[in-house]
Design a protein around this motif. Sequence first.
Motif, PDB file in Angstrom:
ATOM      1  N   ARG A  94       0.848  -1.293  -0.145  1.00  0.00           N
ATOM      2  CA  ARG A  94       0.126  -0.100   0.148  1.00  0.00           C
ATOM      3  C   ARG A  94       0.811   1.059  -0.122  1.00  0.00           C
ATOM      4  N   GLY A  95       0.620   2.292  -0.762  1.00  0.00           N
ATOM      5  CA  GLY A  95       1.234   3.300  -0.799  1.00  0.00           C
ATOM      6  C   GLY A  95       0.577   4.548   0.194  1.00  0.00           C
ATOM      7  N   THR A  96       0.489   5.729  -0.083  1.00  0.00           N
ATOM      8  CA  THR A  96      -0.034   6.746   0.966  1.00  0.00           C
ATOM      9  C   THR A  96      -1.836   6.797   0.996  1.00  0.00           C
ATOM     10  N   ASN A  97      -2.190   5.942   0.186  1.00  0.00           N
ATOM     11  CA  ASN A  97      -3.589   6.000   0.574  1.00  0.00           C
ATOM     12  C   ASN A  97      -4.235   4.669   1.034  1.00  0.00           C
ATOM     13  N   GLU A  98      -5.524   4.332   0.841  1.00  0.00           N
ATOM     14  CA  GLU A  98      -6.085   3.454   1.664  1.00  0.00           C
ATOM     15  C   GLU A  98      -5.961   1.926   0.633  1.00  0.00           C
ATOM     16  N   LYS A  99      -5.484   2.070  -0.605  1.00  0.00           N
ATOM     17  CA  LYS A  99      -5.752   0.867  -1.480  1.00  0.00           C
ATOM     18  C   LYS A  99      -4.632   0.050  -1.340  1.00  0.00           C
ATOM     19  N   LEU A 100      -5.085  -1.316  -0.750  1.00  0.00           N
ATOM     20  CA  LEU A 100      -4.043  -2.414  -1.225  1.00  0.00           C
ATOM     21  C   LEU A 100      -4.090  -2.939  -2.671  1.00  0.00           C
ATOM     22  N   PHE A 101      -2.879  -3.549  -2.859  1.00  0.00           N
ATOM     23  CA  PHE A 101      -2.446  -4.069  -4.065  1.00  0.00           C
ATOM     24  C   PHE A 101      -2.066  -5.475  -3.661  1.00  0.00           C
TER      25      PHE A 101
ATOM     26  N   CYS B  23     -22.448  -5.435   4.681  1.00  0.00           N
ATOM     27  CA  CYS B  23     -21.190  -5.505   5.549  1.00  0.00           C
ATOM     28  C   CYS B  23     -21.536  -4.639   7.056  1.00  0.00           C
ATOM     29  N   THR B  24     -21.743  -5.115   8.294  1.00  0.00           N
ATOM     30  CA  THR B  24     -21.677  -4.159   9.157  1.00  0.00           C
ATOM     31  C   THR B  24     -20.790  -4.358  10.266  1.00  0.00           C
ATOM     32  N   SER B  25     -20.519  -3.099  10.792  1.00  0.00           N
ATOM     33  CA  SER B  25     -19.218  -3.051  11.866  1.00  0.00           C
ATOM     34  C   SER B  25     -19.699  -2.801  13.204  1.00  0.00           C
ATOM     35  N   SER B  26     -18.882  -3.143  14.346  1.00  0.00           N
ATOM     36  CA  SER B  26     -19.206  -2.926  15.678  1.00  0.00           C
ATOM     37  C   SER B  26     -18.899  -1.106  16.129  1.00  0.00           C
ATOM     38  N   SER B  27     -18.324  -0.749  14.932  1.00  0.00           N
ATOM     39  CA  SER B  27     -17.834   0.648  15.308  1.00  0.00           C
ATOM     40  C   SER B  27     -17.731   1.457  13.870  1.00  0.00           C
ATOM     41  N   ILE B  28     -17.429   2.633  13.855  1.00  0.00           N
ATOM     42  CA  ILE B  28     -17.651   3.394  12.673  1.00  0.00           C
ATOM     43  C   ILE B  28     -16.119   3.284  11.977  1.00  0.00           C
ATOM     44  N   PHE B  29     -16.314   3.154  10.915  1.00  0.00           N
ATOM     45  CA  PHE B  29     -15.075   3.584   9.882  1.00  0.00           C
ATOM     46  C   PHE B  29     -15.342   4.776   8.897  1.00  0.00           C
ATOM     47  N   ASN B  30     -14.209   5.547   8.537  1.00  0.00           N
ATOM     48  CA  ASN B  30     -13.910   6.861   7.780  1.00  0.00           C
ATOM     49  C   ASN B  30     -14.143   6.451   6.197  1.00  0.00           C
ATOM     50  N   THR B  31     -13.404   5.255   6.074  1.00  0.00           N
ATOM     51  CA  THR B  31     -13.361   4.696   4.651  1.00  0.00           C
ATOM     52  C   THR B  31     -13.898   3.216   4.523  1.00  0.00           C
ATOM     53  N   TRP B  32     -14.894   2.783   3.528  1.00  0.00           N
ATOM     54  CA  TRP B  32     -15.286   1.578   3.433  1.00  0.00           C
ATOM     55  C   TRP B  32     -14.592   1.192   2.078  1.00  0.00           C
ATOM     56  N   LEU B  33     -14.358   0.011   1.818  1.00  0.00           N
ATOM     57  CA  LEU B  33     -13.784  -0.574   0.663  1.00  0.00           C
ATOM     58  C   LEU B  33     -14.484  -1.923   0.222  1.00  0.00           C
ATOM     59  N   TRP B  34     -14.354  -1.885  -1.207  1.00  0.00           N
ATOM     60  CA  TRP B  34     -14.960  -3.551  -1.721  1.00  0.00           C
ATOM     61  C   TRP B  34     -14.173  -4.029  -2.490  1.00  0.00           C
ATOM     62  N   PHE B  92     -11.078   0.774   6.508  1.00  0.00           N
ATOM     63  CA  PHE B  92      -9.806   1.338   6.821  1.00  0.00           C
ATOM     64  C   PHE B  92     -10.036   2.163   8.049  1.00  0.00           C
ATOM     65  N   GLU B  93      -8.837   2.014   8.773  1.00  0.00           N
ATOM     66  CA  GLU B  93      -8.968   2.685  10.031  1.00  0.00           C
ATOM     67  C   GLU B  93      -7.506   3.038  10.719  1.00  0.00           C
ATOM     68  N   TRP B  94      -7.483   4.068  11.566  1.00  0.00           N
ATOM     69  CA  TRP B  94      -6.176   4.227  12.135  1.00  0.00           C
ATOM     70  C   TRP B  94      -6.400   3.380  13.626  1.00  0.00           C
ATOM     71  N   ALA B  95      -5.332   2.673  13.802  1.00  0.00           N
ATOM     72  CA  ALA B  95      -5.520   1.655  15.036  1.00  0.00           C
ATOM     73  C   ALA B  95      -3.836   1.645  15.251  1.00  0.00           C
ATOM     74  N   GLY B  96      -3.195   2.579  15.761  1.00  0.00           N
ATOM     75  CA  GLY B  96      -1.665   2.511  15.781  1.00  0.00           C
ATOM     76  C   GLY B  96      -1.077   2.311  14.612  1.00  0.00           C
ATOM     77  N   GLY B  97      -1.564   3.025  13.681  1.00  0.00           N
ATOM     78  CA  GLY B  97      -0.924   2.621  12.181  1.00  0.00           C
ATOM     79  C   GLY B  97      -2.358   2.327  11.413  1.00  0.00           C
ATOM     80  N   PHE B  98      -2.232   2.879  10.132  1.00  0.00           N
ATOM     81  CA  PHE B  98      -3.581   2.684   9.029  1.00  0.00           C
ATOM     82  C   PHE B  98      -3.567   1.160   9.203  1.00  0.00           C
ATOM     83  N   LYS B  99      -4.723   0.590   9.180  1.00  0.00           N
ATOM     84  CA  LYS B  99      -4.812  -0.786   9.025  1.00  0.00           C
ATOM     85  C   LYS B  99      -6.341  -1.113   8.382  1.00  0.00           C
TER      86      LYS B  99
END
Lengths: 111, 112
Positions: A94-101, B23-34, B92-99
């Motif tokens: 992953r780069g600087t955004n949220e997108k995983l490759f 898809c449902t989550s136990s808490s909020i996200f700022n970004t959702w991805l499919w 996609f969330e921040w949890a001690g680093g983006f995860k």
Amino acid sequence: DVKVTQSSRYLVKRTGEKVFLECVQDMDHENMFWYRQDPGLGLRLIYFSYDVKMKEKGDIPEGYSVSREKKERFSLILESASTNQTSMYLCASRGTNEKLFFGSGTQLSVL
Amino acid sequence: GQQLNQSPQSMFIQEGEDVSMNCTSSSIFNTWLWYKQDPGEGPVLLIALYKAGELTSNGRLTAQFGITRKDSFLNISASIPSDVGIYFCAGFEWAGGFKTIFGAGTRLFVKA
């Protein structure tokens, strides 16, 4: 085109063997990840790295270690393979955004 | 940690039908991805959502970011055989680093 390459598509190993799974990315990404995929469990994070020589444990690190000596390469190591480590292993960057490759995956069978 | 509950686990449909998964989550996200995973390949990003209420399309695929920020939906219209695969939601969330947190996946089978 962005590319994440995993060295093997299929591996068969014996219990107790040391196993190396290699992953290389050509996108100059800082972040690299190893996931394990099992039916019904989705993708579970094993280890990740934000920089060279840096590593962080994911959700299921037990029985695994990693190495990142160069920015483009992230290796997953099974010190002593066990049958419960039979799984599909996916590398991602992953780069600087949220997108995983993702790479195409390595299906590991431990007998 | 964060848990994502994705449903259904699998779907068997006829070519031409529409498909919905969520898809449902136990808490909020700022970004959702499919993501979609074709057989024998790694997952590929289909759609990214950044704002509550957002509706985004990619061809026959439409995804929505729920207004509570705890859920997301993916619809596929007029399914075709190449839609076969596993669809993963992810937050996609921040949890001690983006995860990135993944759901368990919805396995789609399309009968021609």
